[in-house]
Write an enzyme that holds these catalytic residues in place. Structure first.
Site, mmCIF file in Angstrom:
data_model
loop_
_atom_site.group_PDB
_atom_site.id
_atom_site.type_symbol
_atom_site.label_atom_id
_atom_site.label_comp_id
_atom_site.label_asym_id
_atom_site.label_seq_id
_atom_site.Cartn_x
_atom_site.Cartn_y
_atom_site.Cartn_z
ATOM 1 N N ARG A 15 -3.371 3.038 -13.143
ATOM 2 C CA ARG A 15 -3.117 4.363 -13.350
ATOM 3 C C ARG A 15 -1.909 4.632 -14.200
ATOM 4 N NH1 ARG A 15 -1.652 5.377 -7.023
ATOM 5 N NH2 ARG A 15 -0.762 3.345 -7.172
ATOM 6 N N LYS A 75 4.271 3.762 -10.035
ATOM 7 C CA LYS A 75 4.992 2.955 -8.933
ATOM 8 C C LYS A 75 6.166 2.505 -9.431
ATOM 9 C CE LYS A 75 2.938 1.056 -6.108
ATOM 10 N NZ LYS A 75 2.904 1.703 -4.594
ATOM 11 N N TYR A 94 6.861 6.773 -7.145
ATOM 12 C CA TYR A 94 6.679 6.617 -6.033
ATOM 13 C C TYR A 94 7.720 5.268 -5.701
ATOM 14 C CZ TYR A 94 2.198 9.045 -4.941
ATOM 15 O OH TYR A 94 1.348 10.029 -4.683
ATOM 16 N N HIS A 96 9.263 4.067 -2.154
ATOM 17 C CA HIS A 96 9.043 3.436 -1.020
ATOM 18 C C HIS A 96 10.131 2.349 -0.831
ATOM 19 C CE1 HIS A 96 5.065 5.183 -0.296
ATOM 20 N NE2 HIS A 96 4.686 4.684 -1.547
ATOM 21 N N GLU A 118 7.104 10.266 -2.648
ATOM 22 C CA GLU A 118 6.574 10.068 -1.131
ATOM 23 C C GLU A 118 7.827 10.759 -0.136
ATOM 24 O OE1 GLU A 118 9.353 6.455 -1.624
ATOM 25 O OE2 GLU A 118 7.811 7.512 -2.969
ATOM 26 N N ASP A 270 3.037 -0.390 1.651
ATOM 27 C CA ASP A 270 3.964 0.230 0.943
ATOM 28 C C ASP A 270 5.268 0.714 1.857
ATOM 29 O OD1 ASP A 270 3.095 0.156 -1.608
ATOM 30 O OD2 ASP A 270 1.812 1.969 -1.347
#
Length: 361
Positions: A15, A75, A94, A96, A118, A270
């Site tokens: 992505r 990410k 993101y 996490h 998130e 995740d």
């Protein structure tokens, strides 16, 4: 503001954070966007498309990090990127954090402003930037689970939808959130027998109202989980606790109660996973077997369908990116309560309670 769009370097992460259409809107609003060469290539977006809307293409990831006031990613930074993140730099992605102490400590040390997709919230408490990727992951969980039920991959050898005269496969879904509902849609559409568990009765009522009769809802309890794992072929974990580690609903001991060839897909990987035996895997090596049970625990599932994922992600992140770029992170967070909740680490300090509690920092 100067924005940087680096190429993702996590294993098989295809992505890119923003489409050329999104970059066009940012530049139209007076911002400067630097895009690493080939950042969008694996998502189907060429450098020329970014260049044509006014982006500046840089050859290396180091140059993008060095010049950008805000880094926009998909990410979390991996170890190779830790030293590239600068003090005061906004990193919007993101993260996490609750699943990685190394990442948390590295971002604290960097002095950056870390805003996590998130944990950004809408007024109703929903997670708008997690939703599209949860939709993708929920649907992919069934797609991948169906594949790994095949015998050559050590599955049970069951066709999820069955055929006339042969029973369909049985799918157990833990959690009736976005992941669970999307997984149930896919599995029921294939003709599987689906059981979905949750502790939230409002979610179970919703599922009961909108999904077909081959989807059965039950209250989630240890007793019900232990009962169903003995007979179901594919088990999907879709549990999310905002910003915190997922609870371990399936223990290692429970694997012995499952039939050989049962497939577990843990979408919660995740956030540390909702199964005790979960460990992150990659698209390159997606599965492992414990007690004859196949585990699929890929930590970036939507990365395998990058065009769909990138467009879906940009659709929801762009308004927040624009707000941060227009106002700066402090004003944007002060004026936007939902964006404020996305702020996880700022200038070396953890400001999100669940992360602080997870690592006692």
């Amino acid at each position: 503001m100067i924005l940087g769009l680096p190429k993702e370097i996590k294993n098989n992460e295809n992505r890119v954070a923003i489409t050329p259409a999104g970059v066009y809107e940012l530049i139209k609003n007076g911002h400067t966007v630097y895009v690493q060469q080939n950042a969008g290539y694996n998502s189907g977006f060429k450098d020329e498309e970014y260049f044509d809307v006014g982006a500046i293409i840089l050859p290396t990831i180091e140059e993008v990090y060095a010049i950008a006031e805000m880094i926009v990613k998909v990410k979390e930074p991996i170890a190779k990127e830790y030293n590239l993140v600068k003090a005061g730099q906004i990193v919007f992605t993101y993260f996490h954090f609750a699943s990685s102490q190394n990442l948390t400590e590295a971002m604290i040390k960097s002095g950056a402003v870390c805003i996590a997709y998130e944990t950004v919230e809408d007024k109703d408490g929903s997670l708008p930037l997690l939703t599209p990727m949860s939709e993708v992951a929920g649907r992919m969980a069934v797609q991948q689970g169906a594949k790994y039920l095949e015998k050559p991959i050590k599955g049970k050898g069951i066709l999820l939808g069955g055929v006339p005269g042969v029973r369909p496969g049985k799918v157990l879904i833990l959690g009736a959130g976005v992941v669970g509902v999307q997984a149930a849609k896919m599995a029921s559409g294939l003709g599987a027998h689906v059981t979905i568990l949750d502790v939230n009765m409002d979610r179970l009522r919703y599922v009961n109202d909108v999904l077909p009769s081959n989807v059965i809802t039950e209250f989630s309890s240890e007793y019900n989980i232990k009962k169903h794992i003995k007979t179901h072929d594919l088990i999907i974990g879709g549990i999310l606790i905002k910003g915190a580690k997922a609870p371990k609903l399936i223990t290692k001991e429970m694997l012995k109660e499952m039939e050989p060839g049962t497939v577990l897909v843990d979408v919660a990987v995740d956030q540390g996973g909702c199964m005790e035996t979960t460990k992150p895997t990659t698209h390159e090596n997606p599965t492992y077997i414990i007690e004859d049970v196949v585990h699929y625990c890929v930590a970036n599932m939507p990365g395998a369908v990058p065009y769909t994922s990138t467009v879906a992600l940009t659709n929801v992140t762009l308004p927040y990116i624009m707000t941060l770029a227009n106002k700066g992170w402090q004003k944007a967070c002060n004026e936007h309560e939902g964006l404020q909740k996305g702020l996880n680490i700022a200038h070396g300090e953890v400001v999100y309670m669940e992360i602080a509690e997870a690592f006692e920092v």
